[in-house]
Write a protein that holds these residues in place. Sequence first.
Motif, PDB file in Angstrom:
ATOM      1  N   PHE A 336      96.328  17.793  15.333  1.00 48.59           N
ATOM      2  CA  PHE A 336      95.923  17.558  16.719  1.00 48.59           C
ATOM      3  C   PHE A 336      95.729  16.061  16.936  1.00 48.59           C
ATOM      4  O   PHE A 336      95.296  15.355  16.026  1.00 48.59           O
ATOM      5  CB  PHE A 336      94.593  18.267  17.032  1.00 48.59           C
ATOM      6  CG  PHE A 336      94.599  19.740  16.733  1.00 48.59           C
ATOM      7  CD1 PHE A 336      95.050  20.651  17.684  1.00 48.59           C
ATOM      8  CD2 PHE A 336      94.150  20.230  15.513  1.00 48.59           C
ATOM      9  CE1 PHE A 336      95.043  22.004  17.422  1.00 48.59           C
ATOM     10  CE2 PHE A 336      94.149  21.574  15.245  1.00 48.59           C
ATOM     11  CZ  PHE A 336      94.594  22.473  16.191  1.00 48.59           C
ATOM     12  N   THR A 337      96.004  15.636  18.180  1.00 47.17           N
ATOM     13  CA  THR A 337      95.674  14.280  18.600  1.00 47.17           C
ATOM     14  C   THR A 337      94.793  14.383  19.847  1.00 47.17           C
ATOM     15  O   THR A 337      95.107  15.150  20.775  1.00 47.17           O
ATOM     16  CB  THR A 337      96.941  13.479  18.937  1.00 47.17           C
ATOM     17  OG1 THR A 337      97.786  13.476  17.806  1.00 47.17           O
ATOM     18  CG2 THR A 337      96.585  12.048  19.304  1.00 47.17           C
ATOM     19  N   VAL A 338      93.709  13.637  19.829  1.00 47.04           N
ATOM     20  CA  VAL A 338      92.774  13.692  20.966  1.00 47.04           C
ATOM     21  C   VAL A 338      93.330  12.807  22.088  1.00 47.04           C
ATOM     22  O   VAL A 338      93.559  11.610  21.885  1.00 47.04           O
ATOM     23  CB  VAL A 338      91.371  13.236  20.549  1.00 47.04           C
ATOM     24  CG1 VAL A 338      90.425  13.247  21.752  1.00 47.04           C
ATOM     25  CG2 VAL A 338      90.840  14.125  19.433  1.00 47.04           C
ATOM     26  N   VAL A 339      93.540  13.421  23.254  1.00 43.51           N
ATOM     27  CA  VAL A 339      94.080  12.690  24.401  1.00 43.51           C
ATOM     28  C   VAL A 339      92.958  11.967  25.141  1.00 43.51           C
ATOM     29  O   VAL A 339      93.092  10.815  25.543  1.00 43.51           O
ATOM     30  CB  VAL A 339      94.819  13.648  25.351  1.00 43.51           C
ATOM     31  CG1 VAL A 339      95.323  12.914  26.596  1.00 43.51           C
ATOM     32  CG2 VAL A 339      95.974  14.318  24.616  1.00 43.51           C
ATOM     33  N   SER A 340      91.831  12.651  25.311  1.00 41.10           N
ATOM     34  CA  SER A 340      90.679  12.007  25.935  1.00 41.10           C
ATOM     35  C   SER A 340      89.420  12.475  25.221  1.00 41.10           C
ATOM     36  O   SER A 340      89.385  13.557  24.610  1.00 41.10           O
ATOM     37  CB  SER A 340      90.619  12.353  27.432  1.00 41.10           C
ATOM     38  OG  SER A 340      90.530  13.743  27.622  1.00 41.10           O
ATOM     39  N   ASP A 341      88.366  11.654  25.309  1.00 44.45           N
ATOM     40  CA  ASP A 341      87.143  11.901  24.546  1.00 44.45           C
ATOM     41  C   ASP A 341      86.589  13.292  24.842  1.00 44.45           C
ATOM     42  O   ASP A 341      86.700  13.805  25.964  1.00 44.45           O
ATOM     43  CB  ASP A 341      86.066  10.870  24.906  1.00 44.45           C
ATOM     44  CG  ASP A 341      86.515   9.447  24.594  1.00 44.45           C
ATOM     45  OD1 ASP A 341      87.639   9.289  24.060  1.00 44.45           O
ATOM     46  OD2 ASP A 341      85.746   8.515  24.869  1.00 44.45           O
TER      47      ASP A 341
END
Lengths: 550, 252
Positions: A336-341
Amino acid sequence: MGLPRRQRGAVAILVLTALVLGIAWFAVGALGKAPVARHEREIVTGQALRAGKAALLAYVAQYAARFNTIEPGQMPCPESLTLANPGVSSTSCSAAGLNVGRLPWKTLGIDELRDGYGEPLWYIVRGFRNPPINFATAGQLTHNGSTVVAMIIAPGAPLNTAASAGTPTAGCSKQNQQVTTRNTGTLVPTHFLECGTTTGSITSPGDATWTNDRVISISAAEWADAIAGPLADRLQRQVAPAMNDFRTTTSLASWGESFFPNASVISSSVAGSQPENNDLCGDNDVRSGMPPTATAASGQCSTDWAFHSLPGLPSQLNSGGCFTVAGPPQEVRCDFTVVSDGTFSPRINLTAPRIGYSFRYVETSQITIQVDNLPAFPPYPSASIGNFASSASSSNGEGTLSFEVFLPFLTAGSSVRIRIPYPADALLADPRSEWFIVNGWDRFTHYGVSQAATHDPGSAVCNPGGTVTDCMTVNNMPSPSDDKRLVLVLMGRQLAGTAQPSYTLSDYWEGQNASADSIYEIGSVDATFNDRVAACPYTYTTSAGPVQPC
Amino acid sequence: MLRRRQRGFTLAEMAVAFLIVALLLGGAIMSLSAQLEVRNREETLRRLNSAAEALIAHAIVNRALPCPAVGGSIGEQSPAGGGTCTIWNGGFLPARTIGFQPTDDAGYGLDVWGNRLRYAVSGTLGPTGCTGTPAAPHFTSPANLKANGLGCRPNDLDVCASSVGTTASSCNTAARVASTQTVAFIVFSTGKNGAIAAAQGPDEAENIDGDRVFVTRAPSDASAAGGAYDDLMVYVPAGLVYSKLVSAGVLP
C-alpha cells in the motif's frame, strides 16, 4: 630264588600304583589344559552371534520407540576403531558409507560378547542412519549374495594367508592377521576380518583357506519386524494425538472449523494412487485411504494462496493489489501507498484450495507488517491485525482467511507491506509427528476418518461418550471400540502372496483393514496378518487412573 | 625269619612310596578342585541366565516384571501382587513367583554354593523416551508398562567395572559396563564367598549394599584393586525385555 622274586613283585606293584596315579594326575591336569575342541569353539561363537543379533535388534526397536528420536529404525554406529571408548557406539559414523567396527555392547546394554576364540564380535552397517528410513529402505550390504541391513561377525583366530598358495576367492585377499600390534592403536579391520570388509559384500563360506569369519546377518524383514511394534506405539502416542490436536485446535484456529482432512484415494481408477506413488492429498468424499500428508515442499496438494482481494480499500490508500512471491519463503505480499494522511484498516481476503484435504495451517503470528523501510517485525508498533474470519468449504475444501490490518497514523507517501506466509504443514511443525512425515511412514499407513469429523460432516454424528452412530469401529480394541474418529493402520512388511505396488488394499493391509469402510481390526501378528492399529479416541489405564493420549 | 622279613618293605621304600603317592594325590586334588570351581561358576552362570529367562517369561504371562523377594517373603515377590516394590535393589530372586529351581527350603533361588540369588529391577524412568509424564512404577506394573509405552527407559540401575569412584546413585567416575538408561533388571550370585562377609572386597560389597549401583568384573583374589571378587552377574537391557513382550503380543 622264590623269595627274592616275590620281593621284586611287591616293588612292581608299588611302581604300578605310582604309575597309575601318575597317569591319573596327568590326565586330570590335562583336562584343564586341553585345547578346546573346535566344535566347542563353534558353539560358543554361534551363541555369541545369536545373542549379539538379538541385543542389536532389541536396541534398535527400543530406540525406534523413543519419542524424541527423529529417525526410528536407525542402526547404531559400531564402536570407534580408535578404542577410545570400548563397547560404546561411536558418536560419528558415516551416514551412507560403510561403517565397520566392534559391536558396541555397552550401548546395547549387554555383557561383552566374544567368539569361541576369545575375539570380540564385530559389526558392519551401511545406511539406516539418517531419514528417510522406512520399510522401503533396502539393505545395503551383501552377505553371500543376499541383501542385508547389518552383519555381526565373529573374527575367529587370526589367519596368516600371506604365503598361502593359490589365488584368493573373489572379495578375499592374502593377508597376515598374526601381527603383534593387532590390538593396539587404531584397529585395522583386515587384521580381524576377511573377505569384503571394505566393500560391504561379505562372503563367509565357512572354514576355507581365505576366511574363518562366522557371520550372522540382519535382513530387512527382521529389521522391519523388530521396529513395527515400537512404530505402532508412537503412532498411538504421538501421531494420532498430533492429528487429533490439528482437528481440535489448529484447524479451528486457522480455518474456524474443527476437522480431520479427507483421505487420499487408493483406486485403480486413479492412476498412480498406489501407496508407493500416492499424491497424499485428500480427495472429495474420501474418508478411508492414504493420509493427506503431502508436504508443501513436495509440490503435491498445493494449498498456496490462490486468490486475494482488498475489499473496501479506502481511496487514501493506493495499492497495486496483492501478489504471490515464489520465495523462499513463499508468501503473499500486499503493498500500500498512503495518498493522504490518516489511519487506515484495510481488510485482506485470501483463499487457498484443498484446505479440507490437507493438514495445512496458517500461523497468523507469522503475518508481518512493514511500514516504509523499517525492518519488519510482527507486529509493527501500534500496527496490528485482527477481526479474523476463516472457513473451510464443505463442498470443495477451499479455505478462506480474512483479516483487518490496523495501521497507525501515516503521512502521505508512506508505504506499507503486509506479508502473509502460505499455509504450512502442521504435522511437520509438530515434533510428535515430524518423524512420521520426514521418514515417509505415511506411505505405509492407512488413514481413516469418520465423516462426522471432516470439514463436510453432513448429518453424521460421532460423539464419543454419547451418540456414536457414525464413528468408526476397531474390532478387538479395548472397549469402547466403536467410537473412533480417526484410525491409523501401519502395514507391516510385505506378506507372502501379495503383489506391490498395487491398487488392491489387501496387498498392503489385512482383514478388515483392507477395505475402505469404517470397520478396522486389531489382530495377532503372524505370517498372514501384520497390521498395527492406532486410533482416537483411545484411553490407557495406569495405576493412577485413565490417561487419554487423544 | 629271613623269609618273613623279605616279604615286607624297608622303611625307606615305604617312605618314598608314600611321598610319591602324597605328591601325586595332592596334585590331582588341586587340579580337580580348580576344575570343580570352573564348573561351579559355569553352573551358576547357567542358573542366572535361566533366572533371567524365567523373569521375562513371567513378564510375558503377567505383563510386568516381578518385584524382588525380601527376607520373610518365602521366595515370593514383595509385595505379593507386584507393583511398587518393597525394595528395588537389595532383594532376592523371587524364585517361587517365577517358578525357578533350585531353591532352599524357604523358597529362595540358590546358586551352586547354596547362596541365595539376588535380583534388582528398575523402578525409575529416565528423562527422555516417554511421552508426557509416565506413571510409576513402570516395569513392575502391568497397567503402567502398557500405558507408558516402549519408549520409556530405565534410569536407576548402573553397572560399573569397579566400586572406586561410585556414588550411591551412579558409577560416577567409575567405568560403566552398560550405558546409562539401559538396564531393566539384574540377577546375580554373590559367588563362593557370598556367605562369608569378611571375605568380600569393596566391589562385592557394592552389590549387596542395597543401592542402585552394581559392579561386575573378572574374578580376583583379595590382593586385587577392589578386593576379592567372585560375584557372577547377568544384566538385561530394557530393549530385550520390550522386544520379548512385543513378540509375545503383550505390547504395545
